[in-house]
Design a protein around this motif. Structure first.
Motif, PDB file in Angstrom:
ATOM      1  N   TRP A 275       0.836  -1.201   0.000  1.00 13.09           N
ATOM      2  CA  TRP A 275       0.000   0.000   0.000  1.00 13.09           C
ATOM      3  C   TRP A 275       0.870   1.250   0.000  1.00 13.09           C
ATOM      4  CZ3 TRP A 275      -0.188   3.825   3.813  1.00 13.09           C
ATOM      5  CH2 TRP A 275      -1.183   4.799   3.642  1.00 13.09           C
ATOM      6  N   LEU A 276       1.930   1.226   0.787  1.00 13.67           N
ATOM      7  CA  LEU A 276       2.810   2.386   0.903  1.00 13.67           C
ATOM      8  C   LEU A 276       3.489   2.700  -0.426  1.00 13.67           C
ATOM      9  CD1 LEU A 276       3.696   4.386   3.055  1.00 13.67           C
ATOM     10  CD2 LEU A 276       5.567   2.832   3.654  1.00 13.67           C
ATOM     11  N   SER A 277       3.999   1.688  -1.095  1.00 18.85           N
ATOM     12  CA  SER A 277       4.660   1.931  -2.384  1.00 18.85           C
ATOM     13  C   SER A 277       3.654   2.331  -3.460  1.00 18.85           C
ATOM     14  CB  SER A 277       5.430   0.680  -2.823  1.00 18.85           C
ATOM     15  OG  SER A 277       4.559  -0.431  -2.967  1.00 18.85           O
ATOM     16  N   ASP A 278       2.408   1.869  -3.322  1.00 19.71           N
ATOM     17  CA  ASP A 278       1.372   2.219  -4.296  1.00 19.71           C
ATOM     18  C   ASP A 278       0.877   3.655  -4.106  1.00 19.71           C
ATOM     19  OD1 ASP A 278      -0.652   1.430  -6.384  1.00 19.71           O
ATOM     20  OD2 ASP A 278      -2.017   1.939  -4.737  1.00 19.71           O
ATOM     21  N   ILE A 279       0.805   4.101  -2.850  1.00 16.12           N
ATOM     22  CA  ILE A 279       0.269   5.434  -2.573  1.00 16.12           C
ATOM     23  C   ILE A 279       1.308   6.524  -2.829  1.00 16.12           C
ATOM     24  CG2 ILE A 279       0.902   5.666  -0.119  1.00 16.12           C
ATOM     25  CD1 ILE A 279      -2.592   6.444  -1.202  1.00 16.12           C
ATOM     26  N   TYR A 280       2.576   6.169  -2.802  1.00 22.11           N
ATOM     27  CA  TYR A 280       3.634   7.174  -2.918  1.00 22.11           C
ATOM     28  C   TYR A 280       3.504   8.079  -4.145  1.00 22.11           C
ATOM     29  CZ  TYR A 280       8.262   9.107  -3.892  1.00 22.11           C
ATOM     30  OH  TYR A 280       9.291   9.948  -4.222  1.00 22.11           O
ATOM     31  N   PRO A 281       3.260   7.538  -5.338  1.00 20.76           N
ATOM     32  CA  PRO A 281       3.146   8.437  -6.503  1.00 20.76           C
ATOM     33  C   PRO A 281       1.929   9.360  -6.452  1.00 20.76           C
ATOM     34  CG  PRO A 281       3.533   6.157  -7.180  1.00 20.76           C
ATOM     35  CD  PRO A 281       3.149   6.126  -5.743  1.00 20.76           C
ATOM     36  N   LYS A 282       0.987   9.090  -5.564  1.00 22.06           N
ATOM     37  CA  LYS A 282      -0.253   9.849  -5.518  1.00 22.06           C
ATOM     38  C   LYS A 282      -0.221  10.998  -4.505  1.00 22.06           C
ATOM     39  CE  LYS A 282      -2.598   5.485  -6.537  1.00 22.06           C
ATOM     40  NZ  LYS A 282      -3.543   4.460  -6.025  1.00 22.06           N
TER      41      LYS A 282
END
Length: 337
Positions: free
Chosen positions: A104-111
């Motif tokens: 989740w953390l790596s997925d949310i980073y670009p956002k």
């Protein structure tokens, strides 16, 4: 100052058993910043702070035993996140380790506009793969561990906080306030940040570095080795000649063999170890005694004020006089009714 059209959502993702200050410190700073922004330009709710649990629970039990309610789950956040801060890290929590938190953390980073960590939260960012080739800091005690576990991360644990691109990492627990004030200044300028710092009686930029808080000396693994046999004598003779030749003679060894064994046991050369030992003694005297700085230099074997200042700056990144102002005992300064 940038044009503001909506509240900036600050999401603090908290691990269980973290210090309360890692949540309360930033929370109070962003609240006070919102108040200051409203008073200056009339914009309400410049910041909104939301605390969510890393493990999706509805309560976060802090290290002090105080429980924080967190009914919103991280997956339920609908408003765009401006700033995501990871507070704390549990090194032995299998519930966190086995979850999809790091995905989740790596997925949310670009956002998000920016992402950061408080204290050992740096480990979470590293585990999510966000810190490769990034310069970061963390609590000074955990810097070596972070470097061992994530050798592709550039660790400088002497700093209170570091920005590398849109990734922000902070040092020990209280560095959460240093980082939060820096974020406020970045968003709304120095005047607002100074207003917040003054109201909360904080430094806008705290003097010094994390180096001044940590222990300079390693703990030798061989208690009964060369160091173990000589350490008390070294401490008792800091104002004397502690050259390699003198240390070796006291240990009944040749200088070359002594230096080799000492380095293996302590990880430092004898000269560097003696310097750090003298700084540690000087720190203790500055904190606890009424000796003037010149007397401290003499007792610790630091020769002169000029030499002591140079050695303090090299090891602690702070002058002896500034160190005394920051860390001297308050026993004689607190008024009791």
């Amino acid at each position: 100052m940038e044009a503001v059209q909506h509240s900036k959502l600050i999401v603090i993702v908290a691990f269980p058993n973290l210090p309360l200050l890692e949540i309360a410190g930033p929370g109070d700073i962003f609240f006070q910043a919102s108040k200051a922004v409203y008073e200056k330009i009339g914009f309400e709710n410049a910041y909104k702070v939301l605390v969510v649990a890393a493990d999706r629970s509805e309560q976060i039990v802090t290290r002090s035993g105080i429980t924080i309610s967190s009914p919103t789950k991280r997956d339920d956040i609908q408003q765009p996140i401006d700033t995501l801060l990871i507070a704390g890290y549990n090194f032995e929590n299998p519930a966190i380790e086995s979850s999809d938190f790091y995905d989740w953390l790596s997925d949310i980073y670009p956002k998000v506009r920016r992402i950061g960590s408080i204290c050992v939260g740096t480990f979470a960012l590293a585990r999510a793969g966000l810190l490769t080739n990034k310069q970061v800091t963390t609590h000074w005690e955990k810097g070596p561990k972070l470097l061992r576990e994530f050798p592709d991360v550039r660790v400088d644990s002497s700093q209170l906080f570091i920005r590398d691109g849109n990734i922000y990492t902070s040092g020990g627990v209280s560095s959460a306030t240093d980082l939060s004030l820096a974020l406020v200044e970045e968003d709304y300028g120095r005047e607002i940040a100074v207003s917040v710092a003054r109201h909360l009686v904080l430094h806008l930029k705290r003097p010094g570095y994390q180096s001044q808080f940590g222990d300079l000396l390693p703990e030798p693994e061989l208690e009964h080795g060369v160091f173990g046999k000589i350490q008390d004598w070294m401490i008792a003779n800091l104002d004397k000649d502690l050259s390699v030749e003198q240390l070796a003679a006291h240990s009944n060894m040749s200088p070359r063999n002594f230096a080799r064994v000492f380095l293996r046991e302590t990880g430092l050369t004898p000269a560097k170890f003696v310097e750090k030992l003298r700084v540690e003694m000087a720190r203790k005297l500055l904190e606890e005694s009424d000796l003037n700085i010149e007397q401290v230099a003499g007792k610790a074997g630091l020769v002169s004020l000029v030499s002591m200042r140079r050695i303090f700056l090299r090891n602690l990144m702070i002058t002896p006089s500034d160190y005394r102002r920051m860390f001297r005992t308050t026993r004689n300064e607190v008024a009791f009714a």
